[in-house]
Design an enzyme around this catalytic site. Structure first.
Site, PDB file in Angstrom:
ATOM      1  N   ASP A  56       0.865  -1.180   0.000  1.00 17.42           N
ATOM      2  CA  ASP A  56       0.000   0.000   0.000  1.00 17.42           C
ATOM      3  C   ASP A  56       0.899   1.226   0.000  1.00 17.42           C
ATOM      4  O   ASP A  56       1.444   1.609   1.033  1.00 17.42           O
ATOM      5  CB  ASP A  56      -0.900  -0.025   1.250  1.00 17.42           C
ATOM      6  CG  ASP A  56      -1.697   1.270   1.432  1.00 17.42           C
ATOM      7  OD1 ASP A  56      -1.834   2.028   0.460  1.00 17.42           O
ATOM      8  OD2 ASP A  56      -2.188   1.501   2.572  1.00 17.42           O
TER       9      ASP A  56
ATOM     10  N   GLY B 283       1.205   4.904  -0.056  1.00 16.28           N
ATOM     11  CA  GLY B 283       0.433   6.116   0.177  1.00 16.28           C
ATOM     12  C   GLY B 283       1.295   7.361   0.127  1.00 16.28           C
ATOM     13  O   GLY B 283       2.477   7.320  -0.217  1.00 16.28           O
ATOM     14  N   ASN B 284       0.700   8.475   0.504  1.00 17.69           N
ATOM     15  CA  ASN B 284       1.393   9.754   0.405  1.00 17.69           C
ATOM     16  C   ASN B 284       2.530   9.887   1.412  1.00 17.69           C
ATOM     17  O   ASN B 284       3.527  10.566   1.138  1.00 17.69           O
ATOM     18  CB  ASN B 284       0.396  10.895   0.618  1.00 17.69           C
ATOM     19  CG  ASN B 284      -0.619  10.972  -0.492  1.00 17.69           C
ATOM     20  OD1 ASN B 284      -0.271  11.186  -1.641  1.00 17.69           O
ATOM     21  ND2 ASN B 284      -1.890  10.776  -0.161  1.00 17.69           N
TER      22      ASN B 284
ATOM     23  N   LYS C 100       3.362   0.873   3.049  1.00 16.90           N
ATOM     24  CA  LYS C 100       3.161  -0.259   3.956  1.00 16.90           C
ATOM     25  C   LYS C 100       3.136  -1.545   3.146  1.00 16.90           C
ATOM     26  O   LYS C 100       2.616  -1.559   2.022  1.00 16.90           O
ATOM     27  CB  LYS C 100       1.858  -0.077   4.740  1.00 16.90           C
ATOM     28  CG  LYS C 100       1.925   1.049   5.764  1.00 16.90           C
ATOM     29  CD  LYS C 100       0.561   1.456   6.264  1.00 16.90           C
ATOM     30  CE  LYS C 100      -0.071   2.422   5.298  1.00 16.90           C
ATOM     31  NZ  LYS C 100      -1.318   3.023   5.808  1.00 16.90           N
TER      32      LYS C 100
ATOM     33  N   TYR D 150     -18.990   4.530  -9.024  1.00 18.46           N
ATOM     34  CA  TYR D 150     -18.357   5.811  -9.337  1.00 18.46           C
ATOM     35  C   TYR D 150     -18.693   6.188 -10.779  1.00 18.46           C
ATOM     36  O   TYR D 150     -18.812   5.321 -11.648  1.00 18.46           O
ATOM     37  CB  TYR D 150     -16.844   5.666  -9.185  1.00 18.46           C
ATOM     38  CG  TYR D 150     -16.175   6.764  -8.374  1.00 18.46           C
ATOM     39  CD1 TYR D 150     -16.731   7.230  -7.184  1.00 18.46           C
ATOM     40  CD2 TYR D 150     -14.969   7.319  -8.785  1.00 18.46           C
ATOM     41  CE1 TYR D 150     -16.110   8.203  -6.434  1.00 18.46           C
ATOM     42  CE2 TYR D 150     -14.333   8.292  -8.036  1.00 18.46           C
ATOM     43  CZ  TYR D 150     -14.905   8.743  -6.867  1.00 18.46           C
ATOM     44  OH  TYR D 150     -14.282   9.712  -6.118  1.00 18.46           O
TER      45      TYR D 150
ATOM     46  N   GLY E 178      -9.617   5.964  -6.379  1.00 19.90           N
ATOM     47  CA  GLY E 178      -8.269   5.643  -5.938  1.00 19.90           C
ATOM     48  C   GLY E 178      -8.096   4.165  -5.642  1.00 19.90           C
ATOM     49  O   GLY E 178      -8.977   3.529  -5.050  1.00 19.90           O
TER      50      GLY E 178
ATOM     51  N   ASP F  77      -6.285   2.704  -3.485  1.00 16.90           N
ATOM     52  CA  ASP F  77      -6.314   2.399  -2.056  1.00 16.90           C
ATOM     53  C   ASP F  77      -7.736   2.352  -1.528  1.00 16.90           C
ATOM     54  O   ASP F  77      -8.093   1.483  -0.710  1.00 16.90           O
ATOM     55  CB  ASP F  77      -5.469   3.399  -1.262  1.00 16.90           C
ATOM     56  CG  ASP F  77      -5.851   4.850  -1.524  1.00 16.90           C
ATOM     57  OD1 ASP F  77      -6.573   5.134  -2.509  1.00 16.90           O
ATOM     58  OD2 ASP F  77      -5.405   5.720  -0.738  1.00 16.90           O
ATOM     59  N   ARG F  78      -8.589   3.252  -2.002  1.00 13.88           N
ATOM     60  CA  ARG F  78      -9.996   3.234  -1.581  1.00 13.88           C
ATOM     61  C   ARG F  78     -10.686   1.960  -2.067  1.00 13.88           C
ATOM     62  O   ARG F  78     -11.462   1.341  -1.329  1.00 13.88           O
ATOM     63  CB  ARG F  78     -10.725   4.473  -2.120  1.00 13.88           C
ATOM     64  CG  ARG F  78     -10.262   5.777  -1.495  1.00 13.88           C
ATOM     65  CD  ARG F  78     -10.855   6.981  -2.203  1.00 13.88           C
ATOM     66  NE  ARG F  78     -12.295   7.103  -1.961  1.00 13.88           N
ATOM     67  CZ  ARG F  78     -13.080   7.974  -2.608  1.00 13.88           C
ATOM     68  NH1 ARG F  78     -12.570   8.750  -3.556  1.00 13.88           N
ATOM     69  NH2 ARG F  78     -14.367   8.041  -2.327  1.00 13.88           N
TER      70      ARG F  78
ATOM     71  N   THR G  77      -2.958  10.633   5.521  1.00 16.09           N
ATOM     72  CA  THR G  77      -2.648  12.009   5.156  1.00 16.09           C
ATOM     73  C   THR G  77      -3.922  12.752   4.788  1.00 16.09           C
ATOM     74  O   THR G  77      -4.142  13.894   5.198  1.00 16.09           O
ATOM     75  CB  THR G  77      -1.660  12.038   3.973  1.00 16.09           C
ATOM     76  OG1 THR G  77      -0.497  11.298   4.333  1.00 16.09           O
ATOM     77  CG2 THR G  77      -1.269  13.458   3.623  1.00 16.09           C
TER      78      THR G  77
END
Length: 250
Positions: A7, A9-10, A14, A91, A98, A100-101, A123
């Site tokens: 994962d 991320g900003n 991870k 959507y 995203g 991750d979402r 974040t």
């Protein structure tokens, strides 16, 4: 079936190694130190598949690919689609959601199979609605805890990002900033819970993940479950779904 799930991320990348229903190893590196991944993975046995949700951009994608070469495997990057692993994506443009979402929604659905508000408090904080049929109804994105603190420090005279503590009635400036940020995040979640109940989704569960989860969870009403690394949980389901599809296509 050994899966290396990532994962990106900003703030953090991870990762975890998952096999036979268990996490065998987990860790993270700062996103701006992504070149350190190769060393972090040096003691790992080669996985069957490497799957990543990357919202940190092309440079990080290249670092992930370079680190994965030690296993002689290419990374599969998660892409949001119209339906996968029991979740349907409504959507307007499914591919714009995203990664991750999308992975977090899949992780939450496969853990609970019921209506829930899926929250990733990093974040930024994402607050996504998943109904009792596994349909993603939509969601919101708000600034996370550190972004709120930082915005006040940068844009308001005589306020600075000194860490405070949550209080119902803050009597110090640092506590007022901390309490305001936590209450704002909790309020966004509770608004989504209300919207879901108004839409006929009875007693949705809040599934909460991310660095600020432990600060937000005690301030929420209703049923809450904190899940470490929910995005990684979803990535594992996506990886297994992909491997099954490949096997069926042979």
């Amino acid at each position: 079936m050994r899966i290396l799930a990532i994962d990106a991320g900003n703030s953090r990348i991870k990762w975890g190694v998952h096999d036979d229903g268990l996490w065998l190893a987990q860790g993270w590196v700062a996103t701006d130190r992504s070149a350190r991944l190769s060393r972090a993975w040096s003691g790992l046995e080669p996985p069957v598949a490497i799957v990543a949700a990357n919202v940190a951009g092309a440079r990080v994608a290249r670092s992930l690919a370079a680190a994965a070469r030690r296993f002689r495997r290419r990374i599969r990057f998660v892409k949001s689609v119209s339906a996968q692993c029991g979740v349907r994506n409504t959507y307007a443009d499914p591919g714009q959601l995203g990664a991750d979402r999308w992975a977090a929604l899949i992780g939450a659905w496969n853990l609970h199979h019921g209506p829930c508000v899926v929250v990733n408090a990093g974040t930024t904080m994402t607050v996504d609605a998943l109904d009792g049929e596994g349909v993603f109804l939509g969601g919101m994105i708000v600034a996370g805890l550190d972004l709120m603190r930082g915005a006040l420090a940068r844009n308001t005279a005589q306020l600075w990002p000194r860490r405070g503590r949550f209080a119902y009635f803050p009597s110090r400036t640092a506590d007022a900033i901390e309490s305001g940020a936590v209450n704002a995040l909790a309020g966004a979640i509770e608004r989504m819970l209300r919207f879901m109940r108004q839409a006929g989704q009875a007693a949705p569960l809040t599934v909460l993940s991310g660095g600020a989860a432990q600060l937000i969870a005690p301030q929420l009403n209703g049923a809450v479950e904190v899940v470490d690394n929910l995005v990684l949980e979803g990535i594992v389901h996506i990886a297994h779904d992909s491997l099954k599809a490949k096997g069926a296509g042979r």
